[in-house]
Design a protein around this motif. Structure first.
Motif, PDB file in Angstrom:
ATOM      1  N   LEU A  56       0.827  -1.205   0.000  1.00  0.00           N
ATOM      2  CA  LEU A  56       0.000   0.000   0.000  1.00  0.00           C
ATOM      3  C   LEU A  56       0.862   1.256   0.000  1.00  0.00           C
ATOM      4  O   LEU A  56       0.571   2.227  -0.712  1.00  0.00           O
ATOM      5  CB  LEU A  56      -0.926   0.007   1.218  1.00  0.00           C
ATOM      6  N   LEU A  57       1.908   1.249   0.793  1.00  0.00           N
ATOM      7  CA  LEU A  57       2.797   2.416   0.843  1.00  0.00           C
ATOM      8  C   LEU A  57       3.488   2.637  -0.492  1.00  0.00           C
ATOM      9  O   LEU A  57       3.574   3.772  -0.987  1.00  0.00           O
ATOM     10  CB  LEU A  57       3.837   2.229   1.951  1.00  0.00           C
ATOM     11  N   ALA A  59       2.417   1.705  -3.396  1.00  0.00           N
ATOM     12  CA  ALA A  59       1.415   2.130  -4.383  1.00  0.00           C
ATOM     13  C   ALA A  59       1.137   3.617  -4.298  1.00  0.00           C
ATOM     14  O   ALA A  59       0.736   4.240  -5.293  1.00  0.00           O
ATOM     15  CB  ALA A  59       0.115   1.348  -4.169  1.00  0.00           C
ATOM     16  N   GLN A  60       1.373   4.196  -3.124  1.00  0.00           N
ATOM     17  CA  GLN A  60       1.172   5.642  -2.941  1.00  0.00           C
ATOM     18  C   GLN A  60       2.476   6.433  -3.099  1.00  0.00           C
ATOM     19  O   GLN A  60       2.510   7.639  -2.827  1.00  0.00           O
ATOM     20  CB  GLN A  60       0.580   5.903  -1.556  1.00  0.00           C
ATOM     21  N   ILE A  62       5.213   6.070  -1.357  1.00  0.00           N
ATOM     22  CA  ILE A  62       5.827   6.358  -0.054  1.00  0.00           C
ATOM     23  C   ILE A  62       6.903   5.299   0.218  1.00  0.00           C
ATOM     24  O   ILE A  62       6.590   4.141   0.502  1.00  0.00           O
ATOM     25  CB  ILE A  62       4.773   6.340   1.071  1.00  0.00           C
ATOM     26  N   CYS A 107      -1.193   2.407   7.723  1.00  0.00           N
ATOM     27  CA  CYS A 107      -0.668   2.995   6.489  1.00  0.00           C
ATOM     28  C   CYS A 107      -1.467   4.245   6.119  1.00  0.00           C
ATOM     29  O   CYS A 107      -0.927   5.188   5.537  1.00  0.00           O
ATOM     30  CB  CYS A 107      -0.723   1.990   5.349  1.00  0.00           C
ATOM     31  N   MET A 111      -0.028   7.859   5.064  1.00  0.00           N
ATOM     32  CA  MET A 111      -0.458   8.632   3.899  1.00  0.00           C
ATOM     33  C   MET A 111      -0.905  10.029   4.299  1.00  0.00           C
ATOM     34  O   MET A 111      -0.626  11.010   3.597  1.00  0.00           O
ATOM     35  CB  MET A 111      -1.591   7.893   3.180  1.00  0.00           C
ATOM     36  N   ASN A 114       2.185  11.961   4.883  1.00  0.00           N
ATOM     37  CA  ASN A 114       2.893  12.236   3.628  1.00  0.00           C
ATOM     38  C   ASN A 114       2.299  13.421   2.873  1.00  0.00           C
ATOM     39  O   ASN A 114       3.024  14.198   2.248  1.00  0.00           O
ATOM     40  CB  ASN A 114       2.859  10.993   2.738  1.00  0.00           C
ATOM     41  N   GLU A 115       0.979  13.559   2.941  1.00  0.00           N
ATOM     42  CA  GLU A 115       0.323  14.654   2.207  1.00  0.00           C
ATOM     43  C   GLU A 115       0.062  15.883   3.062  1.00  0.00           C
ATOM     44  O   GLU A 115      -0.509  16.869   2.589  1.00  0.00           O
ATOM     45  CB  GLU A 115      -0.991  14.170   1.615  1.00  0.00           C
ATOM     46  N   ARG A 182      -9.455   5.465   4.134  1.00  0.00           N
ATOM     47  CA  ARG A 182      -8.376   5.272   3.166  1.00  0.00           C
ATOM     48  C   ARG A 182      -8.019   3.785   3.070  1.00  0.00           C
ATOM     49  O   ARG A 182      -7.801   3.256   1.966  1.00  0.00           O
ATOM     50  CB  ARG A 182      -7.139   6.063   3.583  1.00  0.00           C
ATOM     51  N   LEU A 186      -8.329   1.614  -0.404  1.00  0.00           N
ATOM     52  CA  LEU A 186      -7.113   1.180  -1.086  1.00  0.00           C
ATOM     53  C   LEU A 186      -6.959  -0.337  -1.102  1.00  0.00           C
ATOM     54  O   LEU A 186      -6.437  -0.900  -2.069  1.00  0.00           O
ATOM     55  CB  LEU A 186      -5.895   1.821  -0.418  1.00  0.00           C
ATOM     56  N   GLN A 190      -6.464  -1.969  -4.662  1.00  0.00           N
ATOM     57  CA  GLN A 190      -5.227  -2.696  -4.954  1.00  0.00           C
ATOM     58  C   GLN A 190      -5.445  -4.203  -5.095  1.00  0.00           C
ATOM     59  O   GLN A 190      -4.515  -4.943  -5.399  1.00  0.00           O
ATOM     60  CB  GLN A 190      -4.204  -2.433  -3.853  1.00  0.00           C
TER      61      GLN A 190
END
Length: 238
Positions: A56-57, A59-60, A62, A107, A111, A114-115, A182, A186, A190
């Motif tokens: 998942l990370l 895919a984003q 990260i 995760c 995210m 991260n944003e 989220r 996801l 995914q």
């Protein structure tokens, strides 16, 4: 000795504390039973919680967040200071729907970080303030009662300090619900989980969210009790 303006006998506001305890026990029981149920449902992909988290990370986009195992049961959390997704023993290497859901939730916090998700930043900024307020609130209230009575500014400051902890609990709610949303979205997108597996994960995360709702409600009830108790004494002293 008279007790907080109610004379001799049982303080009736204790019911607020008991309601908070009951809510917390119910929420914890709900999350434990739901996690236990879906921890026995193996995901069709056979991915572990750690593998799902890493996928998942990635895919984003990260790549600076580490996924690691920690001790304990349901001690999972994301630490923005060290950029680590910390998964408990029952999640890290497990292939269940419950384990993957919990890993994905953490995760979700990575995210958010991260944003620059605003509620998460606000909560992180509140952590030292809330901890400071929570640890000082009761000592200040007690000192105020001993040296100045309920009219003492220390009592009011103590209640204000406690309200910072309440604010932290309230800010936590949108952060946790957003991370869960989220995670579910996801995992489905995914292809890590599908069909009823997604629904099972949603139930696990919804149950977990109830513990935060209960914590917020308990804090609010405790704050209300303080206000009722001290307000009642103030009215009697006038």
């Amino acid at each position: 000795m008279y007790g907080y303006g109610y004379g001799y006998g049982l303080d009736p506001t204790i019911i607020l504390v008991l309601i908070g305890v009951a809510l917390s026990l119910w929420a914890q029981g709900r999350v434990n039973s739901t996690f236990s149920r879906y921890s026995r449902v193996r995901s069709m992909t056979g991915m572990t919680g750690a593998e799902a988290a890493r996928r998942l990370l990635n895919a984003q986009g990260i790549y600076d967040v580490t996924v690691q195992q920690i001790a304990g049961e349901l001690t999972d959390h994301y630490d923005p200071r060290t950029k680590t997704v910390n998964l408990s023993q029952s999640v890290y290497g497990a292939t269940s729907v419950a384990a993957i859901g919990v890993a994905a939730h953490e995760c979700g916090h990575a995210m958010q970080d991260n944003e620059g998700y605003a509620p998460l930043r606000f909560r992180s900024a509140l952590v030292p303030v809330a901890n400071f307020g929570s640890s000082l609130s009761w000592p200040l209230i007690l000192l105020g009662l001993v040296f100045g009575g309920l009219g003492s500014p220390l009592v009011e400051i103590g209640i204000l300090m406690f309200s910072l902890a309440v604010l932290f609990q309230l800010v936590t709610l949108p952060v946790e619900y957003n991370a869960s949303a989220r995670a579910v979205r996801l995992l489905d997108a995914q292809g890590i989980l599908a069909g009823e597996e997604v629904n099972g994960t949603r139930k696990v995360l919804n149950a977990a969210a109830l513990t935060y709702v209960a914590a917020a409600a308990t804090s609010i009830l405790q704050l209300l009790r303080l206000i009722i108790l001290f307000g009642g004494r103030n009215r009697r002293d006038r």
